[in-house]
Design a protein around this motif. Structure first.
Motif, PDB file in Angstrom:
ATOM      1  N   SER A 264     -69.174-107.008 -98.870  1.00 37.87           N
ATOM      2  CA  SER A 264     -68.694-106.353 -97.736  1.00 37.87           C
ATOM      3  C   SER A 264     -67.545-105.305 -98.561  1.00 37.87           C
ATOM      4  O   SER A 264     -66.623-104.935 -97.905  1.00 37.87           O
ATOM      5  CB  SER A 264     -67.808-107.189 -96.670  1.00 37.87           C
ATOM      6  OG  SER A 264     -68.493-107.945 -96.017  1.00 37.87           O
ATOM      7  N   SER A 265     -68.066-104.698 -99.605  1.00 35.44           N
ATOM      8  CA  SER A 265     -67.011-103.960-100.393  1.00 35.44           C
ATOM      9  C   SER A 265     -67.863-102.840-100.978  1.00 35.44           C
ATOM     10  O   SER A 265     -68.712-103.050-101.833  1.00 35.44           O
ATOM     11  CB  SER A 265     -66.156-104.533-101.324  1.00 35.44           C
ATOM     12  OG  SER A 265     -65.837-103.809-102.176  1.00 35.44           O
ATOM     13  N   SER A 266     -67.470-101.552-100.432  1.00 30.59           N
ATOM     14  CA  SER A 266     -68.373-100.327-101.056  1.00 30.59           C
ATOM     15  C   SER A 266     -67.748-100.183-102.175  1.00 30.59           C
ATOM     16  O   SER A 266     -68.597 -99.749-103.298  1.00 30.59           O
ATOM     17  CB  SER A 266     -67.877 -99.247-100.354  1.00 30.59           C
ATOM     18  OG  SER A 266     -68.390 -99.171 -98.745  1.00 30.59           O
ATOM     19  N   THR A 302     -68.988 -97.889 -90.595  1.00 30.46           N
ATOM     20  CA  THR A 302     -67.723 -98.364 -90.122  1.00 30.46           C
ATOM     21  C   THR A 302     -67.519 -97.388 -88.891  1.00 30.46           C
ATOM     22  O   THR A 302     -66.817 -97.866 -87.846  1.00 30.46           O
ATOM     23  CB  THR A 302     -66.423 -97.971 -91.107  1.00 30.46           C
ATOM     24  OG1 THR A 302     -66.791 -98.762 -92.388  1.00 30.46           O
ATOM     25  CG2 THR A 302     -65.103 -98.477 -90.506  1.00 30.46           C
ATOM     26  N   GLY A 342     -62.741 -98.489 -99.609  1.00 31.00           N
ATOM     27  CA  GLY A 342     -64.112 -99.299 -99.237  1.00 31.00           C
ATOM     28  C   GLY A 342     -63.994-100.933 -99.788  1.00 31.00           C
ATOM     29  O   GLY A 342     -64.433-101.485-100.578  1.00 31.00           O
ATOM     30  N   VAL A 343     -62.701-101.620 -99.069  1.00 34.34           N
ATOM     31  CA  VAL A 343     -62.755-103.200 -99.453  1.00 34.34           C
ATOM     32  C   VAL A 343     -63.079-103.997 -98.054  1.00 34.34           C
ATOM     33  O   VAL A 343     -62.746-103.360 -97.090  1.00 34.34           O
ATOM     34  CB  VAL A 343     -61.381-103.529 -99.919  1.00 34.34           C
ATOM     35  CG1 VAL A 343     -61.140-102.781-101.307  1.00 34.34           C
ATOM     36  CG2 VAL A 343     -60.277-102.944 -98.686  1.00 34.34           C
ATOM     37  N   GLY A 345     -62.818-105.902 -94.533  1.00 33.37           N
ATOM     38  CA  GLY A 345     -61.885-105.897 -93.469  1.00 33.37           C
ATOM     39  C   GLY A 345     -61.028-104.552 -93.345  1.00 33.37           C
ATOM     40  O   GLY A 345     -60.373-104.753 -92.347  1.00 33.37           O
ATOM     41  N   SER A 346     -61.393-103.589 -93.930  1.00 37.33           N
ATOM     42  CA  SER A 346     -60.544-102.435 -93.682  1.00 37.33           C
ATOM     43  C   SER A 346     -60.887-101.658 -92.534  1.00 37.33           C
ATOM     44  O   SER A 346     -60.124-100.916 -92.014  1.00 37.33           O
ATOM     45  CB  SER A 346     -60.527-101.319 -94.796  1.00 37.33           C
ATOM     46  OG  SER A 346     -61.797-101.148 -95.108  1.00 37.33           O
ATOM     47  N   GLY A 347     -62.079-102.023 -92.056  1.00 30.77           N
ATOM     48  CA  GLY A 347     -62.503-101.141 -90.909  1.00 30.77           C
ATOM     49  C   GLY A 347     -61.670-101.648 -89.457  1.00 30.77           C
ATOM     50  O   GLY A 347     -61.387-100.877 -88.708  1.00 30.77           O
ATOM     51  N   ASP A 376     -68.906-106.512 -90.684  1.00 28.19           N
ATOM     52  CA  ASP A 376     -68.347-105.877 -91.874  1.00 28.19           C
ATOM     53  C   ASP A 376     -69.569-105.681 -93.009  1.00 28.19           C
ATOM     54  O   ASP A 376     -69.904-104.957 -93.611  1.00 28.19           O
ATOM     55  CB  ASP A 376     -67.118-106.583 -92.554  1.00 28.19           C
ATOM     56  CG  ASP A 376     -66.598-105.599 -93.590  1.00 28.19           C
ATOM     57  OD1 ASP A 376     -66.983-104.526 -93.961  1.00 28.19           O
ATOM     58  OD2 ASP A 376     -65.535-106.215 -93.953  1.00 28.19           O
ATOM     59  N   ARG A 379     -71.848-103.016 -91.694  1.00 32.21           N
ATOM     60  CA  ARG A 379     -71.318-101.703 -91.838  1.00 32.21           C
ATOM     61  C   ARG A 379     -71.283-101.179 -93.498  1.00 32.21           C
ATOM     62  O   ARG A 379     -71.501-100.155 -93.730  1.00 32.21           O
ATOM     63  CB  ARG A 379     -70.180-101.373 -90.975  1.00 32.21           C
ATOM     64  CG  ARG A 379     -68.797-102.312 -91.495  1.00 32.21           C
ATOM     65  CD  ARG A 379     -67.723-102.088 -90.562  1.00 32.21           C
ATOM     66  NE  ARG A 379     -66.618-102.660 -90.989  1.00 32.21           N
ATOM     67  CZ  ARG A 379     -65.938-103.725 -90.478  1.00 32.21           C
ATOM     68  NH1 ARG A 379     -66.277-104.201 -89.363  1.00 32.21           N
ATOM     69  NH2 ARG A 379     -64.701-104.007 -91.047  1.00 32.21           N
ATOM     70  N   THR A 380     -71.090-102.094 -94.237  1.00 32.39           N
ATOM     71  CA  THR A 380     -70.772-101.772 -95.668  1.00 32.39           C
ATOM     72  C   THR A 380     -72.087-101.320 -96.224  1.00 32.39           C
ATOM     73  O   THR A 380     -72.231-100.603 -97.049  1.00 32.39           O
ATOM     74  CB  THR A 380     -70.437-103.204 -96.521  1.00 32.39           C
ATOM     75  OG1 THR A 380     -69.161-103.557 -95.780  1.00 32.39           O
ATOM     76  CG2 THR A 380     -69.886-102.793 -97.843  1.00 32.39           C
ATOM     77  N   ASN A 383     -72.223 -97.814 -95.046  1.00 30.26           N
ATOM     78  CA  ASN A 383     -71.616 -97.061 -95.888  1.00 30.26           C
ATOM     79  C   ASN A 383     -72.064 -96.745 -97.216  1.00 30.26           C
ATOM     80  O   ASN A 383     -71.953 -95.466 -97.754  1.00 30.26           O
ATOM     81  CB  ASN A 383     -70.326 -97.839 -96.011  1.00 30.26           C
ATOM     82  CG  ASN A 383     -69.624 -97.932 -94.848  1.00 30.26           C
ATOM     83  OD1 ASN A 383     -69.621 -97.506 -93.739  1.00 30.26           O
ATOM     84  ND2 ASN A 383     -68.607 -98.818 -94.868  1.00 30.26           N
TER      85      ASN A 383
END
Ligand code: ASP
Length: 413
Positions: A264-266, A302, A342-343, A345-347, A376, A379-380, A383
């Protein structure tokens, strides 16, 4: 006979499947998974985060230097930002269409007193703009503020080009540092099958059927929109602008997509994304510039999530969104994606900004918070696939431009 070694993408896939299957028995008692398996996933993510800042800094500087021309950097930068903003706006709109058609959230029962959500302070547009430019050259590296790291790298790259011969030694040093960072990254990526396993297992353990079932329709609508966006927008652009078949595009992207899904991290997926995009034929200098930029500002997945959630929350609370409010959602979601890292939960932070601008109740976020990690993950994937898509398209456009220029120079006057 010699046994054939399994390739890394296959190993990552195995890690992912084992993580999902392994999480099911822990659903009744997720403590063990959270206390003893999750830390290995965190350790893996930490290693990636450790190397991300040096990779982004060095690779963007190297990318800029190898373009040799500040105007070319400007043209690639402008094209990338336009590509990113356009696909993001398309993504929010698509999310809203999916949500409107499926009427997600209509007639949903909820206990209104159980819904509370503390609004997170979201920065204004001007603040976001100002925050891009650091007032200190070291601080962005320490706090891993990626947009500022990119600006720093651009200035250093430009400085080296302008310094000419005197700048060359620093350029060579940075090229060498980039290679070293990429080797370190290679070592860390070899651990990804274990990392992916340890990251996914606790997610499955913690998200049992009781958490997922009530919001199943929302998950289904969002994931359908993710898949639709990738299959239409990314297939179209990779075919028309990138000149590669969508099948090949998605096949080569598999390792990075798997990694994005699990972490879950771009930003965490960036190193693997650079590798996949280069395999797809995107030039190294373009990848090292366009991908770190994308991991920071481009979030198609996101925005889809925001579009669907805005309509979902409006439906749950029985609010009819006017056309102006819907346009507001598209605009804020597109702009908000620029300022968020892009970490994991930031959405959600961005969602509260979007809801506020459309006059929707922030308490609605409490409904979604429980399943946010599941959303998440998807969506990542969208992304980072969007970032690679842009790198492939821009690289191919630059190749065509260079070929045309060469043909013009060769042609007799
Ligand atoms: N986790 C997403 C990413 O890293 C951002 C988000 O939370 O939407 O791209």
């Amino acid at each position: 006979m010699k046994r054939k070694k399994l390739s890394l993408p296959i190993l990552i896939l195995i890690g992912m499947i084992l993580g999902i299957l392994g999480g099911i028995p822990f659903q009744k008692n997720p403590e063990f998974a959270v206390n003893y398996i999750k830390p290995f996933g965190t350790l893996f993510l930490n290693l990636i985060k450790m190397i991300v800042v040096p990779v982004v800094l060095c690779s963007i500087i190297s990318g800029v230097i190898s373009m040799k021309d500040i105007r070319k950097v400007g043209s690639v930068g402008l094209k990338s930002v336009s590509f990113y903003l356009t696909t993001t706006a398309v993504a929010v709109t698509l999310g809203m269409i999916f949500a409107n058609v499926s009427k997600v959230g209509v007639g949903m029962q909820y206990a209104s007193d159980s819904l509370t959500f503390e609004a997170v302070e979201s920065p204004s547009f001007m603040e976001t703009l100002l925050n891009i430019f650091p007032s200190n050259a070291v601080e962005p590296l320490v706090s891993a503020t990626m947009l500022q790291v990119i600006v720093l790298a651009l200035f250093f790259g430009f400085g080296i080009i302008l310094a000419g011969e005197k700048g060359e030694p620093l350029g060579t040093l940075i090229d060498s540092a980039t290679e070293v960072c990429l080797q370190i990254m290679g070592m860390i990526i070899k651990l990804s099958p274990i990392g992916v396993f340890a990251l996914l297992l606790p997610v499955v353990a913690e998200n049992g059927p009781s958490v997922l079932l009530p919001l199943f329709k929302l998950i289904l609508v969002i994931y359908s929109a993710y898949i639709f966006h990738m299959l239409t927008v990314f297939s179209f652009t990779s075919k028309v602008m990138g000149k590669i078949s969508p099948m090949r595009f998605f096949k080569e992207m598999m390792p990075a997509m798997t990694m994005a899904f699990s972490s879950s991290s771009s930003v965490g997926t960036l190193p693997l994304n650079i590798e996949c995009s280069q395999k797809l034929g995107a030039k190294k200098e373009i990848c090292s510039f366009v991908l770190p930029l994308g991991a920071t500002i481009n979030m198609n997945g996101t925005s889809i999530y925001q579009g669907v959630c805005a309509i979902f929350i409006a439906n749950v609370f029985g609010i009819e969104l006017s056309l102006t409010q819907q346009i507001m959602v598209v605009l804020t979601a597109t702009l908000a994606s620029v300022g968020t890292a892009g970490v994991p939960g930031s959405g959600v932070i961005m969602l509260s900004m979007v809801l506020q601008s459309a006059g929707l109740p922030l308490e609605g976020i409490a409904l979604i918070a429980g399943i946010d990690r599941i959303l998440d993950m998807g969506r990542t994937v969208v992304n980072i696939t969007g970032d690679a898509n842009c790198a492939v398209c821009i690289s191919s456009a630059e190749d065509r431009k260079a070929a045309k220029k060469a043909a013009r120079q060769k042609a007799p006057a």
